[in-house]
Design a protein around this motif. Structure first.
Motif, PDB file in Angstrom:
ATOM      1  N   ASP A  82       4.947 -16.457  -8.246  1.00 33.35           N
ATOM      2  CA  ASP A  82       4.333 -15.202  -8.658  1.00 33.35           C
ATOM      3  C   ASP A  82       3.524 -14.641  -7.494  1.00 33.35           C
ATOM      4  O   ASP A  82       2.702 -15.360  -6.903  1.00 33.35           O
ATOM      5  CB  ASP A  82       3.422 -15.453  -9.864  1.00 33.35           C
ATOM      6  N   ALA A  83       3.737 -13.380  -7.169  1.00 39.35           N
ATOM      7  CA  ALA A  83       3.013 -12.756  -6.058  1.00 39.35           C
ATOM      8  C   ALA A  83       1.514 -12.715  -6.298  1.00 39.35           C
ATOM      9  O   ALA A  83       0.735 -12.559  -5.357  1.00 39.35           O
ATOM     10  CB  ALA A  83       3.540 -11.341  -5.825  1.00 39.35           C
ATOM     11  N   ARG A  84       1.082 -12.877  -7.546  1.00 40.13           N
ATOM     12  CA  ARG A  84      -0.356 -12.894  -7.844  1.00 40.13           C
ATOM     13  C   ARG A  84      -0.970 -14.264  -7.630  1.00 40.13           C
ATOM     14  O   ARG A  84      -2.194 -14.423  -7.727  1.00 40.13           O
ATOM     15  CB  ARG A  84      -0.576 -12.466  -9.299  1.00 40.13           C
ATOM     16  N   ASP A  85      -0.132 -15.232  -7.318  1.00 43.86           N
ATOM     17  CA  ASP A  85      -0.621 -16.601  -7.119  1.00 43.86           C
ATOM     18  C   ASP A  85       0.253 -17.280  -6.069  1.00 43.86           C
ATOM     19  O   ASP A  85       0.971 -18.225  -6.361  1.00 43.86           O
ATOM     20  CB  ASP A  85      -0.588 -17.369  -8.441  1.00 43.86           C
ATOM     21  N   ILE A  86       0.192 -16.775  -4.839  1.00 37.92           N
ATOM     22  CA  ILE A  86       1.038 -17.287  -3.764  1.00 37.92           C
ATOM     23  C   ILE A  86       0.514 -18.653  -3.340  1.00 37.92           C
ATOM     24  O   ILE A  86      -0.656 -18.802  -2.983  1.00 37.92           O
ATOM     25  CB  ILE A  86       1.043 -16.332  -2.561  1.00 37.92           C
ATOM     26  N   SER A  87       1.390 -19.636  -3.385  1.00 40.54           N
ATOM     27  CA  SER A  87       1.000 -20.994  -3.003  1.00 40.54           C
ATOM     28  C   SER A  87       2.173 -21.642  -2.287  1.00 40.54           C
ATOM     29  O   SER A  87       3.054 -22.230  -2.910  1.00 40.54           O
ATOM     30  CB  SER A  87       0.603 -21.805  -4.248  1.00 40.54           C
ATOM     31  N   LEU A  88       2.189 -21.495  -0.969  1.00 36.25           N
ATOM     32  CA  LEU A  88       3.305 -21.975  -0.155  1.00 36.25           C
ATOM     33  C   LEU A  88       2.833 -23.004   0.867  1.00 36.25           C
ATOM     34  O   LEU A  88       3.167 -22.952   2.042  1.00 36.25           O
ATOM     35  CB  LEU A  88       3.985 -20.789   0.542  1.00 36.25           C
ATOM     36  N   ALA A  89       2.030 -23.941   0.385  1.00 37.46           N
ATOM     37  CA  ALA A  89       1.545 -25.067   1.205  1.00 37.46           C
ATOM     38  C   ALA A  89       0.913 -24.545   2.497  1.00 37.46           C
ATOM     39  O   ALA A  89       0.063 -23.676   2.463  1.00 37.46           O
ATOM     40  CB  ALA A  89       2.684 -26.040   1.470  1.00 37.46           C
ATOM     41  N   ALA A 117      -5.247 -11.226  -1.547  1.00 40.30           N
ATOM     42  CA  ALA A 117      -5.916 -12.438  -1.077  1.00 40.30           C
ATOM     43  C   ALA A 117      -4.899 -13.520  -0.744  1.00 40.30           C
ATOM     44  O   ALA A 117      -5.035 -14.249   0.252  1.00 40.30           O
ATOM     45  CB  ALA A 117      -6.906 -12.936  -2.125  1.00 40.30           C
ATOM     46  N   GLY A 118      -3.865 -13.640  -1.572  1.00 35.39           N
ATOM     47  CA  GLY A 118      -2.827 -14.623  -1.302  1.00 35.39           C
ATOM     48  C   GLY A 118      -2.064 -14.307  -0.038  1.00 35.39           C
ATOM     49  O   GLY A 118      -1.725 -15.202   0.752  1.00 35.39           O
ATOM     50  N   VAL A 119      -1.768 -13.035   0.187  1.00 37.40           N
ATOM     51  CA  VAL A 119      -1.091 -12.629   1.417  1.00 37.40           C
ATOM     52  C   VAL A 119      -1.957 -12.959   2.625  1.00 37.40           C
ATOM     53  O   VAL A 119      -1.479 -13.526   3.618  1.00 37.40           O
ATOM     54  CB  VAL A 119      -0.764 -11.125   1.373  1.00 37.40           C
ATOM     55  N   ALA A 120      -3.236 -12.602   2.557  1.00 40.17           N
ATOM     56  CA  ALA A 120      -4.132 -12.873   3.683  1.00 40.17           C
ATOM     57  C   ALA A 120      -4.193 -14.361   3.997  1.00 40.17           C
ATOM     58  O   ALA A 120      -4.221 -14.765   5.172  1.00 40.17           O
ATOM     59  CB  ALA A 120      -5.535 -12.342   3.379  1.00 40.17           C
ATOM     60  N   ALA A 121      -4.189 -15.197   2.973  1.00 39.38           N
ATOM     61  CA  ALA A 121      -4.265 -16.641   3.186  1.00 39.38           C
ATOM     62  C   ALA A 121      -3.002 -17.207   3.815  1.00 39.38           C
ATOM     63  O   ALA A 121      -3.042 -18.289   4.413  1.00 39.38           O
ATOM     64  CB  ALA A 121      -4.527 -17.336   1.849  1.00 39.38           C
ATOM     65  N   HIS A 122      -1.885 -16.478   3.708  1.00 35.58           N
ATOM     66  CA  HIS A 122      -0.612 -16.981   4.220  1.00 35.58           C
ATOM     67  C   HIS A 122      -0.127 -16.252   5.470  1.00 35.58           C
ATOM     68  O   HIS A 122       0.979 -16.511   5.943  1.00 35.58           O
ATOM     69  CB  HIS A 122       0.454 -16.903   3.122  1.00 35.58           C
TER      70      HIS A 122
END
Length: 240
Positions: A82-89, A117-122
């Motif tokens: 889900d783009a609202r909860d990006i979690s790609l290690a 926020a998820g995009v920024a973290a990745h």
């Protein structure tokens, strides 16, 4: 191919007006690419064919499976998420794309902030995000006789999707389509399909992005076509 993938191809697969911009941005990216809401791979596979390593993310398992089937030996893969909860290690990308008004499918500012926020973290430091936004849509309605369908034949089945109405208010853009399926034996099935987009300006998205460590660095325009409205692409850079 399952029906979810077929309808995605019918209604989205032929759109190409944005591809030159994604190619341009990908050519300047330092690192692999992330395609949010990747569907069956319209953007991801296009960029992979040009030598870019692409990871796609979509919450529909059937679409993800079809992208991976089509990828073959290309440097592209898709994951369910889900783009609202990006979690790609520990993956970090040079460019993250949100094509075709993905951000407007989200339900308001809180969900957009989660995506940003998820995009920024990745993103790698100095990496870029690009999000397409439709800012101006004229309301309108079409009769079935007036509408020009998007269609495709698969294994003797005909799939056709007709635009019927676009309704606009202060908060939402609602697009209604009629889907018709004709079997090889001539049996007709009809169903309504409805897509809701949140009204969103490029300026609002830029303000929200700044709160998520993404600095606005410009805008680009994707021109309108005979079948699709134009859009504004907001460019955002990872600051730290």
């Amino acid at each position: 191919m399952n029906e979810a993938a077929i309808w995605h191809d019918v209604e989205c697969g032929a759109y190409a007006a944005d591809l030159p911009l994604w190619e341009e941005l990908a050519a300047g990216a330092d690192g692999p690419l992330l395609d949010l809401g990747c569907g069956t791979g319209r953007v991801a596979l296009h960029l992979a064919r040009r030598g870019h390593e692409v990871t796609g993310l979509d919450r529909e398992p059937d679409l993800v499976a079809e992208l991976n089937r089509r990828a073959g030996g290309l440097p592209a893969r898709a994951l369910v998420g889900d783009a609202r909860d990006i979690s790609l290690a520990e993956q970090r990308f040079g460019l993250a794309l949100a094509p075709m008004q993905l951000v407007q499918l989200l339900d308001g500012a809180a969900e957009r902030r989660a995506l940003l926020a998820g995009v920024a973290a990745h993103l790698r430091r100095g990496g870029m995000a690009a999000a397409a936004v439709v800012e101006a849509v004229a309301p309108g309605a079409f009769s079935e006789a007036e509408a020009i369908p998007d269609s495709r034949e698969v294994d003797g089945w005909l799939y056709a999707s007709l635009p019927l109405e676009t309704a606009v208010d202060a908060e939402r853009i609602v697009v209604r389509r009629l889907r018709r399926t004709v079997s090889p034996g001539g049996e007709l099935r009809r169903e309504d399909d409805r897509v809701e987009l949140r009204v969103l300006s490029a300026a609002t998205l830029e303000v929200e992005a700044e709160r998520c460590d993404l600095r606005p660095v410009g805008r680009r325009t994707i021109p309108a076509t005979e079948d699709h409205v134009g859009s504004t692409v907001v460019l955002l850079e990872k600051e730290s």
